[in-house]
Scaffold this motif. Structure first.
Motif, PDB file in Angstrom:
ATOM      1  N   ARG A 276       0.841  -1.195   0.000  1.00 20.65           N
ATOM      2  CA  ARG A 276       0.000   0.000   0.000  1.00 20.65           C
ATOM      3  C   ARG A 276       0.881   1.251   0.000  1.00 20.65           C
ATOM      4  NH1 ARG A 276      -5.978   0.087   1.703  1.00 20.65           N
ATOM      5  NH2 ARG A 276      -5.343   2.094   2.550  1.00 20.65           N
ATOM      6  N   PRO A 277       0.793   2.070  -1.053  1.00 22.48           N
ATOM      7  CA  PRO A 277       1.630   3.273  -1.096  1.00 22.48           C
ATOM      8  C   PRO A 277       1.291   4.283  -0.014  1.00 22.48           C
ATOM      9  CG  PRO A 277       0.099   3.221  -2.946  1.00 22.48           C
ATOM     10  CD  PRO A 277       0.011   1.890  -2.285  1.00 22.48           C
ATOM     11  N   ASP A 278       0.027   4.323   0.443  1.00 22.38           N
ATOM     12  CA  ASP A 278      -0.299   5.274   1.504  1.00 22.38           C
ATOM     13  C   ASP A 278       0.361   4.877   2.822  1.00 22.38           C
ATOM     14  OD1 ASP A 278      -1.903   3.020   1.716  1.00 22.38           O
ATOM     15  OD2 ASP A 278      -3.605   4.119   2.540  1.00 22.38           O
ATOM     16  N   VAL A 279       0.515   3.564   3.055  1.00 21.22           N
ATOM     17  CA  VAL A 279       1.227   3.107   4.248  1.00 21.22           C
ATOM     18  C   VAL A 279       2.708   3.450   4.122  1.00 21.22           C
ATOM     19  CG1 VAL A 279       1.908   1.086   5.602  1.00 21.22           C
ATOM     20  CG2 VAL A 279      -0.438   1.293   4.758  1.00 21.22           C
ATOM     21  N   ARG A 280       3.290   3.192   2.966  1.00 18.44           N
ATOM     22  CA  ARG A 280       4.703   3.513   2.760  1.00 18.44           C
ATOM     23  C   ARG A 280       4.935   5.030   2.815  1.00 18.44           C
ATOM     24  NH1 ARG A 280       4.410  -0.247  -1.733  1.00 18.44           N
ATOM     25  NH2 ARG A 280       4.804   1.492  -3.142  1.00 18.44           N
ATOM     26  N   LEU A 281       3.959   5.795   2.315  1.00 23.47           N
ATOM     27  CA  LEU A 281       4.041   7.253   2.400  1.00 23.47           C
ATOM     28  C   LEU A 281       4.070   7.710   3.857  1.00 23.47           C
ATOM     29  CD1 LEU A 281       3.809  10.187   1.395  1.00 23.47           C
ATOM     30  CD2 LEU A 281       1.339   9.823   1.173  1.00 23.47           C
ATOM     31  N   ALA A 282       3.176   7.167   4.677  1.00 22.23           N
ATOM     32  CA  ALA A 282       3.133   7.541   6.092  1.00 22.23           C
ATOM     33  C   ALA A 282       4.437   7.165   6.801  1.00 22.23           C
ATOM     34  CB  ALA A 282       1.939   6.876   6.777  1.00 22.23           C
ATOM     35  N   GLU A 283       5.030   6.026   6.416  1.00 17.41           N
ATOM     36  CA  GLU A 283       6.287   5.608   7.033  1.00 17.41           C
ATOM     37  C   GLU A 283       7.425   6.548   6.654  1.00 17.41           C
ATOM     38  OE1 GLU A 283      10.145   3.938   7.258  1.00 17.41           O
ATOM     39  OE2 GLU A 283       9.058   3.983   5.343  1.00 17.41           O
ATOM     40  N   ARG A 284       7.477   6.986   5.402  1.00 19.34           N
ATOM     41  CA  ARG A 284       8.513   7.927   4.977  1.00 19.34           C
ATOM     42  C   ARG A 284       8.327   9.293   5.653  1.00 19.34           C
ATOM     43  NH1 ARG A 284      12.947   5.863   3.499  1.00 19.34           N
ATOM     44  NH2 ARG A 284      12.190   4.729   5.315  1.00 19.34           N
ATOM     45  N   GLN A 285       7.081   9.695   5.855  1.00 16.54           N
ATOM     46  CA  GLN A 285       6.836  10.957   6.557  1.00 16.54           C
ATOM     47  C   GLN A 285       7.287  10.878   8.007  1.00 16.54           C
ATOM     48  OE1 GLN A 285       2.637  11.338   5.687  1.00 16.54           O
ATOM     49  NE2 GLN A 285       2.995  12.755   3.992  1.00 16.54           N
ATOM     50  N   LEU A 286       7.134   9.711   8.623  1.00 20.85           N
ATOM     51  CA  LEU A 286       7.638   9.511   9.983  1.00 20.85           C
ATOM     52  C   LEU A 286       9.157   9.628  10.001  1.00 20.85           C
ATOM     53  CD1 LEU A 286       7.441   8.664  12.954  1.00 20.85           C
ATOM     54  CD2 LEU A 286       7.352   6.272  12.168  1.00 20.85           C
ATOM     55  N   ALA A 287       9.816   9.015   9.022  1.00 24.13           N
ATOM     56  CA  ALA A 287      11.280   9.107   8.946  1.00 24.13           C
ATOM     57  C   ALA A 287      11.721  10.550   8.756  1.00 24.13           C
ATOM     58  CB  ALA A 287      11.788   8.229   7.802  1.00 24.13           C
ATOM     59  N   GLN A 288      11.008  11.280   7.923  1.00 24.49           N
ATOM     60  CA  GLN A 288      11.359  12.682   7.687  1.00 24.49           C
ATOM     61  C   GLN A 288      11.201  13.510   8.961  1.00 24.49           C
ATOM     62  OE1 GLN A 288       8.709  14.820   5.018  1.00 24.49           O
ATOM     63  NE2 GLN A 288      10.413  15.966   4.155  1.00 24.49           N
ATOM     64  N   ALA A 289      10.117  13.290   9.685  1.00 25.39           N
ATOM     65  CA  ALA A 289       9.894  14.021  10.929  1.00 25.39           C
ATOM     66  C   ALA A 289      10.966  13.688  11.968  1.00 25.39           C
ATOM     67  CB  ALA A 289       8.502  13.709  11.475  1.00 25.39           C
ATOM     68  N   THR A 290      11.439  12.439  11.987  1.00 26.16           N
ATOM     69  CA  THR A 290      12.494  12.047  12.916  1.00 26.16           C
ATOM     70  C   THR A 290      13.796  12.769  12.594  1.00 26.16           C
ATOM     71  OG1 THR A 290      11.474   9.854  13.146  1.00 26.16           O
ATOM     72  CG2 THR A 290      13.752  10.085  13.870  1.00 26.16           C
TER      73      THR A 290
END
Length: 483
Positions: A276-290
């Motif tokens: 699911r690209p929306d799940v992968r998108l949310a994970e990348r946004q978490l990495a960016q925020a970190t």
């Protein structure tokens, strides 16, 4: 001590290092009452398993012409440029300067002397990334680029699903229109027979009125279906990035409601974390925020910059290369935050809160994905059961209508039985068409929930508008916006 250690090692990074968080998902789908070992899910170009060349053609057009997809491509180009800009911050910056002046010395009224002064030089500066502020910024930009690419994939998943759904709606309305027209024609024949019997004194005025009213009722539903058909066609035209009526001629040719090949392997719940690209998108946004936490934390530590310059001056061009005319300077500068009323610490805490929000968003996205798959699986299974019952209902009502019509023509039954039988048959046939459509629609929903979508090549590097860059003669802006 930290400063001395980082100086000895060359550089260090502050803030948390990102690690993918563990996300608990069930071992299997609870509503997938099938084989004990789930087959791998089928994601790639799932719409082609509907075996409809027209649908395949429209999907191809949408992938290259849809405006939401074009916007997602532009966001990738923006993220790429942001990443390149962040990488540039790791390197020194150098700029060149030059000047030429001509002046006169001496008091007012005196002849004085006229002299020329030429200057040229280079200025350089470099911020030593001692505590990793710039590296964390680059890291955040890289995650942002990943997120933009996942956003494009998510947009394509939604687009393909919307295209398929609206296409199925078009075929659904066309099938229901054909049924309504066939039914109205049959009812018109019954009304004509009733009128003939009324004229012969074998039928009552009530029978004739009922027969005529039933035809009008059936025909009254046709304009509503025509309007819904046109709306679905218009939506498809816009989804492909064209005028609303661009596909009307193609779709008016008609076609059957596509039927999917079932059952569809759905894999295991863990697949949604990868597909699911929306799940992968949310994970990348978490990495960016970190990564942004580290950048904010680094602002609380000392910053060291190295600056240097080389310049030369002379009255003639040949003087600029002489040693006697060359001057230079070089030195470091240290900036230490002493008092800022807690602003830098507050910026770190704000970044941490944003990271927590992204983590919760990731968890919510995963739960939503699992919910959508479970809902689609059970809806598809139950609709198939409903379809079987409706098929039996249509067969029974069709036989009932045939017998009632035969008995009425022979005078063995009243027209009310014919009226009820034909009304029930029309309703059952219309419900059967809608059930067939629902099966395909739920099939589409299941593929969307599993993350299936466009997996072909997408060129995100081509801009929509090509600007004229570089020096050119200035022009006044005319009222029509042309230069």
């Amino acid at each position: 001590m930290a400063l001395m250690l980082c100086g000895a090692l060359g550089a260090c990074s502050v803030g948390p290092d990102y690690e993918k968080p563990p996300l608990a998902v069930p071992a299997k789908w609870s509503n997938n009452a099938g084989a004990t070992t789930a087959k791998p899910a089928e994601f790639g170009q799932w719409w082609k398993r509907l075996n409809d060349p027209t649908l395949n053609n429209i999907v191809e057009q949408a992938a290259s012409g849809n405006l939401d997809v074009a916007s997602a491509k532009a966001r990738i180009r923006e993220a790429r440029a942001t990443y390149d800009q962040a990488v540039g911050g790791l390197f020194p910056s150098v700029s060149g300067t030059s000047s030429a002046t001509r002046g006169k010395s001496g008091g007012a009224g005196s002849s004085g002397s006229v002299s020329n002064t030429l200057r040229a030089g280079l200025d350089a500066s470099w911020e030593v990334d001692l505590f990793g502020a710039n590296r964390r910024t680059v890291e955040a930009a890289r995650y942002g680029l990943d997120a933009a690419e996942e956003d494009l994939r998510a947009t394509l998943v939604t687009l393909v699903g919307d295209i398929a759904t609206n296409y199925i709606d078009v075929r659904s309305y066309q099938a229901r229109l054909a049924l309504a027209r066939r039914t109205a024609a049959t009812q018109s024949e019954t009304a004509a027979l009733t009128r003939a019997q009324f004229n012969a004194g074998a039928a009552s005025g009530v029978d004739l009125a009922n027969a005529t009213g039933q035809v009008a009722t059936t025909e009254a539903g046709i304009p509503t279906l025509e309007a819904s058909l046109a709306q679905s066609m218009h939506r498809l035209g816009v989804l492909t990035g064209q005028a609303p009526t661009a596909l009307s001629a193609l779709l008016r040719k008609g076609g059957a409601v596509p039927a999917p090949r079932l059952p569809l392997p759905v894999g295991v719940p863990a697949d949604v974390l990868l597909s699911r690209p929306d799940v992968r998108l949310a994970e990348r946004q978490l990495a960016q925020a970190t990564a942004r936490i580290g950048a904010a934390e680094a602002d609380r530590y000392p910053a060291i910059s190295l600056t240097g310059s080389v310049s030369t001056s002379g009255v003639r061009l040949g003087d600029l290369a002489k040693n006697s005319s060359i001057s230079w300077s070089f030195g470091p500068s240290l900036s230490v935050p002493v008092f800022n009323a807690g602003q830098l610490q507050a910026a770190v805490e704000a970044a941490q809160a944003q990271r927590d929000q992204q983590f919760l968003n990731l968890r919510a996205t995963v739960l939503t994905a699992l919910e959508e798959v479970e809902n689609a699986v059970v809806a598809l299974a139950q609709e198939r059961v409903r379809h079987e019952k409706l098929a039996q209902s249509v067969a029974s009502y069709r036989e009932s209508a045939r017998l009632a019509r035969t008995l009425f023509e022979s005078g063995s039954t009243s027209f009310i039985e014919v009226l009820d039988a034909e009304r029930s048959l029309y309703s059952a046939e219309d419900s059967l068409i809608q059930s067939r459509v629902n099966i395909t629609t739920q099939y589409i929903a299941l593929n969307k929930a599993l993350g299936g979508g466009w997996n072909g090549a997408v060129n995100a590097g081509k801009p929509e508008i090509v600007d004229r860059m570089g020096p050119r003669p200035a022009a006044f802006l005319r009222g029509d916006g042309k230069n």
